[in-house]
Write a protein that holds these residues in place. Structure first.
Motif, PDB file in Angstrom:
ATOM      1  N   LEU A 181       6.562  10.203   0.779  1.00 42.50           N
ATOM      2  CA  LEU A 181       5.897   9.080   0.138  1.00 42.50           C
ATOM      3  C   LEU A 181       6.587   7.776   0.520  1.00 42.50           C
ATOM      4  CD1 LEU A 181       3.787   8.125  -1.962  1.00 42.50           C
ATOM      5  CD2 LEU A 181       5.555   8.410  -3.687  1.00 42.50           C
ATOM      6  N   THR A 205      -1.417   9.364   5.691  1.00 40.62           N
ATOM      7  CA  THR A 205      -2.557   9.388   4.784  1.00 40.62           C
ATOM      8  C   THR A 205      -2.372   8.303   3.734  1.00 40.62           C
ATOM      9  OG1 THR A 205      -2.721  11.775   5.063  1.00 40.62           O
ATOM     10  CG2 THR A 205      -3.915  10.811   3.211  1.00 40.62           C
ATOM     11  N   ARG A 206      -3.397   7.490   3.543  1.00 41.80           N
ATOM     12  CA  ARG A 206      -3.343   6.439   2.525  1.00 41.80           C
ATOM     13  C   ARG A 206      -3.580   7.065   1.153  1.00 41.80           C
ATOM     14  NH1 ARG A 206      -5.165   0.751   2.362  1.00 41.80           N
ATOM     15  NH2 ARG A 206      -5.673   1.004   4.540  1.00 41.80           N
ATOM     16  N   LEU A 207      -2.844   6.570   0.163  1.00 42.08           N
ATOM     17  CA  LEU A 207      -3.036   7.042  -1.210  1.00 42.08           C
ATOM     18  C   LEU A 207      -3.806   6.031  -2.011  1.00 42.08           C
ATOM     19  CD1 LEU A 207       0.442   8.552  -1.966  1.00 42.08           C
ATOM     20  CD2 LEU A 207      -1.625   9.722  -1.297  1.00 42.08           C
ATOM     21  N   ASP A 213       0.849  -1.190   0.000  1.00 44.57           N
ATOM     22  CA  ASP A 213       0.000   0.000   0.000  1.00 44.57           C
ATOM     23  C   ASP A 213       0.888   1.245   0.000  1.00 44.57           C
ATOM     24  OD1 ASP A 213      -2.353  -1.364   0.017  1.00 44.57           O
ATOM     25  OD2 ASP A 213      -2.800  -1.023   2.132  1.00 44.57           O
ATOM     26  N   LEU A 214       0.463   2.277  -0.713  1.00 40.48           N
ATOM     27  CA  LEU A 214       1.177   3.546  -0.726  1.00 40.48           C
ATOM     28  C   LEU A 214       0.567   4.477   0.310  1.00 40.48           C
ATOM     29  CD1 LEU A 214       1.572   4.208  -4.546  1.00 40.48           C
ATOM     30  CD2 LEU A 214       3.328   3.475  -2.950  1.00 40.48           C
ATOM     31  N   LEU A 215       1.430   5.263   0.947  1.00 39.97           N
ATOM     32  CA  LEU A 215       0.966   6.231   1.924  1.00 39.97           C
ATOM     33  C   LEU A 215       1.907   7.416   1.937  1.00 39.97           C
ATOM     34  CD1 LEU A 215       2.920   5.971   4.672  1.00 39.97           C
ATOM     35  CD2 LEU A 215       1.607   3.900   4.931  1.00 39.97           C
ATOM     36  N   THR A 216       1.444   8.510   2.514  1.00 40.90           N
ATOM     37  CA  THR A 216       2.302   9.660   2.725  1.00 40.90           C
ATOM     38  C   THR A 216       2.379   9.945   4.213  1.00 40.90           C
ATOM     39  OG1 THR A 216       0.490  11.239   2.500  1.00 40.90           O
ATOM     40  CG2 THR A 216       1.763  10.739   0.517  1.00 40.90           C
ATOM     41  N   HIS A 217       3.518  10.434   4.633  1.00 44.55           N
ATOM     42  CA  HIS A 217       3.749  10.816   6.011  1.00 44.55           C
ATOM     43  C   HIS A 217       4.194  12.274   5.993  1.00 44.55           C
ATOM     44  CE1 HIS A 217       5.684  11.004   9.983  1.00 44.55           C
ATOM     45  NE2 HIS A 217       4.929   9.974  10.300  1.00 44.55           N
ATOM     46  N   ASP A 218       3.705  13.075   6.918  1.00 44.27           N
ATOM     47  CA  ASP A 218       4.014  14.496   6.930  1.00 44.27           C
ATOM     48  C   ASP A 218       5.510  14.777   7.042  1.00 44.27           C
ATOM     49  OD1 ASP A 218       1.342  14.961   6.724  1.00 44.27           O
ATOM     50  OD2 ASP A 218       1.067  15.652   8.782  1.00 44.27           O
ATOM     51  N   ARG A 243       6.035   3.103   0.907  1.00 41.02           N
ATOM     52  CA  ARG A 243       5.320   1.874   0.568  1.00 41.02           C
ATOM     53  C   ARG A 243       5.426   0.923   1.756  1.00 41.02           C
ATOM     54  NH1 ARG A 243       3.757  -0.298  -4.184  1.00 41.02           N
ATOM     55  NH2 ARG A 243       4.934   1.265  -5.320  1.00 41.02           N
TER      56      ARG A 243
END
Length: 73
Positions: free
Chosen positions: A40, A71-73, A31-36, A42
């Motif tokens: 970006l 946040t999930r992308l 799953d791809l996600l972003t972290h503050d 995985r």
């Protein structure tokens, strides 16, 4: 005398409302996600106690969920 914290009544107009638990978002591998802070990433592994291992390119980080910075992308 110790105060009792069981079954306290909360008035609807009170500014001190109890905090409701947010459901823990489920992630799976790839799953791809972003972290503050880290950017970006995985998901490369799943751990116990709602932890995920995420590869951000510069290194792998362990993130505990729920996390408001993810946040999930």
């Amino acid at each position: 005398m110790t105060p009792s914290t069981t079954n306290r009544r909360v008035l609807p107009s009170s500014p001190f409302q109890p905090i409701s638990q947010q459901p823990v978002e489920k992630f799976s591998v790839d799953d791809l996600l972003t972290h503050d802070r880290f950017g970006l990433g995985r998901v490369v592994g799943l751990g116990k106690d709602n932890k995920v291992y995420v590869d951000f390119g510069a290194g792998t980080q362990t993130i505990s969920l729920p996390n408001p910075k993810v946040t999930r992308l």
